[in-house]
Write a protein that holds these residues in place. Sequence first.
Motif, PDB file in Angstrom:
ATOM      1  N   THR A 317     -33.099   5.044  12.337  1.00  0.00           N
ATOM      2  CA  THR A 317     -32.914   4.256  11.115  1.00  0.00           C
ATOM      3  C   THR A 317     -31.724   4.739  10.287  1.00  0.00           C
ATOM      4  N   ALA A 318     -30.987   5.734  10.794  1.00  0.00           N
ATOM      5  CA  ALA A 318     -29.860   6.299  10.048  1.00  0.00           C
ATOM      6  C   ALA A 318     -28.549   5.652  10.482  1.00  0.00           C
ATOM      7  N   ALA A 319     -27.648   5.483   9.519  1.00  0.00           N
ATOM      8  CA  ALA A 319     -26.307   4.967   9.803  1.00  0.00           C
ATOM      9  C   ALA A 319     -25.282   5.908   9.182  1.00  0.00           C
ATOM     10  N   VAL A 320     -24.283   6.262   9.978  1.00  0.00           N
ATOM     11  CA  VAL A 320     -23.220   7.156   9.515  1.00  0.00           C
ATOM     12  C   VAL A 320     -21.884   6.470   9.710  1.00  0.00           C
ATOM     13  N   LEU A 321     -21.096   6.443   8.643  1.00  0.00           N
ATOM     14  CA  LEU A 321     -19.719   5.982   8.741  1.00  0.00           C
ATOM     15  C   LEU A 321     -18.869   7.214   9.008  1.00  0.00           C
ATOM     16  N   ARG A 322     -18.372   7.327  10.246  1.00  0.00           N
ATOM     17  CA  ARG A 322     -17.605   8.513  10.637  1.00  0.00           C
ATOM     18  C   ARG A 322     -16.116   8.188  10.549  1.00  0.00           C
ATOM     19  N   ILE A 323     -15.410   8.965   9.746  1.00  0.00           N
ATOM     20  CA  ILE A 323     -13.993   8.744   9.478  1.00  0.00           C
ATOM     21  C   ILE A 323     -13.186   9.861  10.124  1.00  0.00           C
ATOM     22  N   ARG A 324     -12.263   9.491  11.011  1.00  0.00           N
ATOM     23  CA  ARG A 324     -11.403  10.472  11.688  1.00  0.00           C
ATOM     24  C   ARG A 324     -10.037  10.472  11.023  1.00  0.00           C
ATOM     25  N   GLN A 325      -9.721  11.561  10.333  1.00  0.00           N
ATOM     26  CA  GLN A 325      -8.444  11.650   9.642  1.00  0.00           C
ATOM     27  C   GLN A 325      -7.292  11.754  10.638  1.00  0.00           C
ATOM     28  N   LEU A 326      -6.229  11.028  10.367  1.00  0.00           N
ATOM     29  CA  LEU A 326      -5.018  11.119  11.170  1.00  0.00           C
ATOM     30  C   LEU A 326      -4.010  12.056  10.529  1.00  0.00           C
ATOM     31  N   ALA A 327      -4.225  12.372   9.280  1.00  0.00           N
ATOM     32  CA  ALA A 327      -3.479  13.391   8.540  1.00  0.00           C
ATOM     33  C   ALA A 327      -4.407  13.844   7.426  1.00  0.00           C
ATOM     34  N   ASP A 328      -4.134  15.008   6.862  1.00  0.00           N
ATOM     35  CA  ASP A 328      -5.006  15.516   5.799  1.00  0.00           C
ATOM     36  C   ASP A 328      -5.010  14.556   4.609  1.00  0.00           C
ATOM     37  N   ILE A 329      -6.192  14.071   4.276  1.00  0.00           N
ATOM     38  CA  ILE A 329      -6.343  13.190   3.127  1.00  0.00           C
ATOM     39  C   ILE A 329      -6.598  14.058   1.898  1.00  0.00           C
ATOM     40  N   PRO A 330      -5.847  13.867   0.830  1.00  0.00           N
ATOM     41  CA  PRO A 330      -6.035  14.692  -0.373  1.00  0.00           C
ATOM     42  C   PRO A 330      -7.483  14.660  -0.855  1.00  0.00           C
ATOM     43  N   ARG A 331      -7.967  15.807  -1.286  1.00  0.00           N
ATOM     44  CA  ARG A 331      -9.348  15.887  -1.772  1.00  0.00           C
ATOM     45  C   ARG A 331      -9.579  14.991  -2.985  1.00  0.00           C
ATOM     46  N   SER A 332      -8.520  14.724  -3.718  1.00  0.00           N
ATOM     47  CA  SER A 332      -8.655  13.845  -4.882  1.00  0.00           C
ATOM     48  C   SER A 332      -9.082  12.429  -4.497  1.00  0.00           C
ATOM     49  N   GLU A 333      -8.931  12.069  -3.209  1.00  0.00           N
ATOM     50  CA  GLU A 333      -9.309  10.736  -2.725  1.00  0.00           C
ATOM     51  C   GLU A 333     -10.719  10.697  -2.150  1.00  0.00           C
ATOM     52  N   HIS A 334     -11.323  11.859  -1.909  1.00  0.00           N
ATOM     53  CA  HIS A 334     -12.565  11.906  -1.140  1.00  0.00           C
ATOM     54  C   HIS A 334     -13.711  11.159  -1.824  1.00  0.00           C
ATOM     55  N   ASP A 335     -13.876  11.321  -3.126  1.00  0.00           N
ATOM     56  CA  ASP A 335     -14.989  10.650  -3.802  1.00  0.00           C
ATOM     57  C   ASP A 335     -14.841   9.128  -3.734  1.00  0.00           C
ATOM     58  N   ALA A 336     -13.633   8.645  -3.951  1.00  0.00           N
ATOM     59  CA  ALA A 336     -13.416   7.197  -3.892  1.00  0.00           C
ATOM     60  C   ALA A 336     -13.647   6.674  -2.478  1.00  0.00           C
ATOM     61  N   ILE A 337     -13.238   7.440  -1.471  1.00  0.00           N
ATOM     62  CA  ILE A 337     -13.456   7.035  -0.079  1.00  0.00           C
ATOM     63  C   ILE A 337     -14.948   6.983   0.222  1.00  0.00           C
ATOM     64  N   ARG A 338     -15.684   7.993  -0.251  1.00  0.00           N
ATOM     65  CA  ARG A 338     -17.118   8.003   0.001  1.00  0.00           C
ATOM     66  C   ARG A 338     -17.799   6.805  -0.664  1.00  0.00           C
ATOM     67  N   ASP A 339     -17.430   6.517  -1.897  1.00  0.00           N
ATOM     68  CA  ASP A 339     -18.030   5.371  -2.594  1.00  0.00           C
ATOM     69  C   ASP A 339     -17.720   4.068  -1.854  1.00  0.00           C
ATOM     70  N   GLU A 340     -16.470   3.919  -1.454  1.00  0.00           N
ATOM     71  CA  GLU A 340     -16.088   2.709  -0.723  1.00  0.00           C
ATOM     72  C   GLU A 340     -16.808   2.645   0.620  1.00  0.00           C
ATOM     73  N   ARG A 355     -28.025   6.232   4.786  1.00  0.00           N
ATOM     74  CA  ARG A 355     -26.607   5.984   5.055  1.00  0.00           C
ATOM     75  C   ARG A 355     -25.804   7.182   4.580  1.00  0.00           C
ATOM     76  N   ASP A 356     -24.776   7.523   5.354  1.00  0.00           N
ATOM     77  CA  ASP A 356     -23.923   8.641   4.977  1.00  0.00           C
ATOM     78  C   ASP A 356     -22.507   8.379   5.432  1.00  0.00           C
ATOM     79  N   VAL A 357     -21.563   9.018   4.753  1.00  0.00           N
ATOM     80  CA  VAL A 357     -20.150   8.929   5.085  1.00  0.00           C
ATOM     81  C   VAL A 357     -19.668  10.323   5.441  1.00  0.00           C
ATOM     82  N   VAL A 358     -19.090  10.469   6.620  1.00  0.00           N
ATOM     83  CA  VAL A 358     -18.615  11.770   7.085  1.00  0.00           C
ATOM     84  C   VAL A 358     -17.108  11.675   7.304  1.00  0.00           C
ATOM     85  N   LEU A 359     -16.366  12.498   6.569  1.00  0.00           N
ATOM     86  CA  LEU A 359     -14.913  12.549   6.691  1.00  0.00           C
ATOM     87  C   LEU A 359     -14.573  13.705   7.619  1.00  0.00           C
ATOM     88  N   ALA A 360     -14.248  13.388   8.864  1.00  0.00           N
ATOM     89  CA  ALA A 360     -14.110  14.437   9.890  1.00  0.00           C
ATOM     90  C   ALA A 360     -12.655  14.892   9.987  1.00  0.00           C
TER      91      ALA A 360
END
Length: 360
Positions: A317-340, A355-360
């Motif tokens: 019953t779990a869903a994970v949005l797994r995000i594979r970075q192609l370059a280092d994404i600034p930490r200042s963007e992480h909260d907005a990315i998670r919300d989106e 539901r969870d968002v994982v920035l890999a």
Amino acid sequence: MDGRERNRALLARQLLLERSPLSPLKAVEHLVGLQAQTPRSPYTALWSRLRSFDPLTLSRLLATRRTVRIALMRSTIHLVSADDALLLRPLTMPIVMKELTAPRWARALVGVDLQRLAVLAREILEAQPHTPKNLGLALSATFPDNEPAALAHAARSLLPLVQVPPRGLWDGAGATTLTTAEHWLGRPLGESSWDAVLVRYLAAFGPATAADAVAWAKVPGMARVLDRLRPQLTVLRDERGRELFDVPQAPRPPASTPAPPRFLPDFDNVLLSHADRSHVFPNAHRAAIQTANGTVPGTLLVDGSVAAAWRVERSGTAAVLRIRQLADIPRSEHDAIRDEGLGLLSLLASDAGSRDVVLA
């Protein structure tokens, strides 16, 4: 006009700087269709672009024949309004027909009277929608020496075929099943010219070069069309001195305009509609995720450019949005990315218990 300025202009016209109040139908027409090889991609595309998007609204547009799925630009499946299907199919016919000259199909269709095949295919499909497999088998009764798959592919090129529901519905699914656009919509194909359509392309994808317009449609001769249109267009120059054509009143925000993170579906047109895509899809990132046959996965825009690829993984019953970075994404963007990302999961995994968002 530098790459960052072009980027902000493109994002504004693609409704990716801020979500638009447009209806799904108006948005589909403004964008001159949505790439739709994957049935649910248009839903993600509009969720990222529209306020309060309800996927069932788009689904009903398909069910009531106000939008259709049909091969158009680049000979790929697009979701477009019924009006645009009838308008664009005659203009994109050259690229769809060109497929039949490829060695694979040319060999398989030796001896086939294509005009006769088109007439027979129309009769079959307008009597009852068929899957490509069943259409090929039906045509092989007349052309027994040719493989059914090639016969069905020839019909796809020769006729304006739409994929009928439940294919593409949000609340339904089904195999690709075809009939003619004229039969499905109850109207003949329309008459238009590239002059009018290229103005719409620029309004949705500009400023752009003539080569960009060719990349979008895969139909040659766009430079001549833009030369005809030159008196009514704004002509700019990029940092390399290339001419950029644009419609005069289209938005061109400053390069400093903030661009929030946005999730795009696989094959989103914003990444496929320019010869030089570096202003939105860095070449190194494109090489890292685009396959040899042109497949582009779901992507994440950060500060207006592709910065990651994404996929949804389900386990129980779990869903994970797994995000594979192609370059280092600034930490200042992480909260907005998670919300989106959590918002995207509410669309794509509404039935998930967690539901969870994982920035890999």
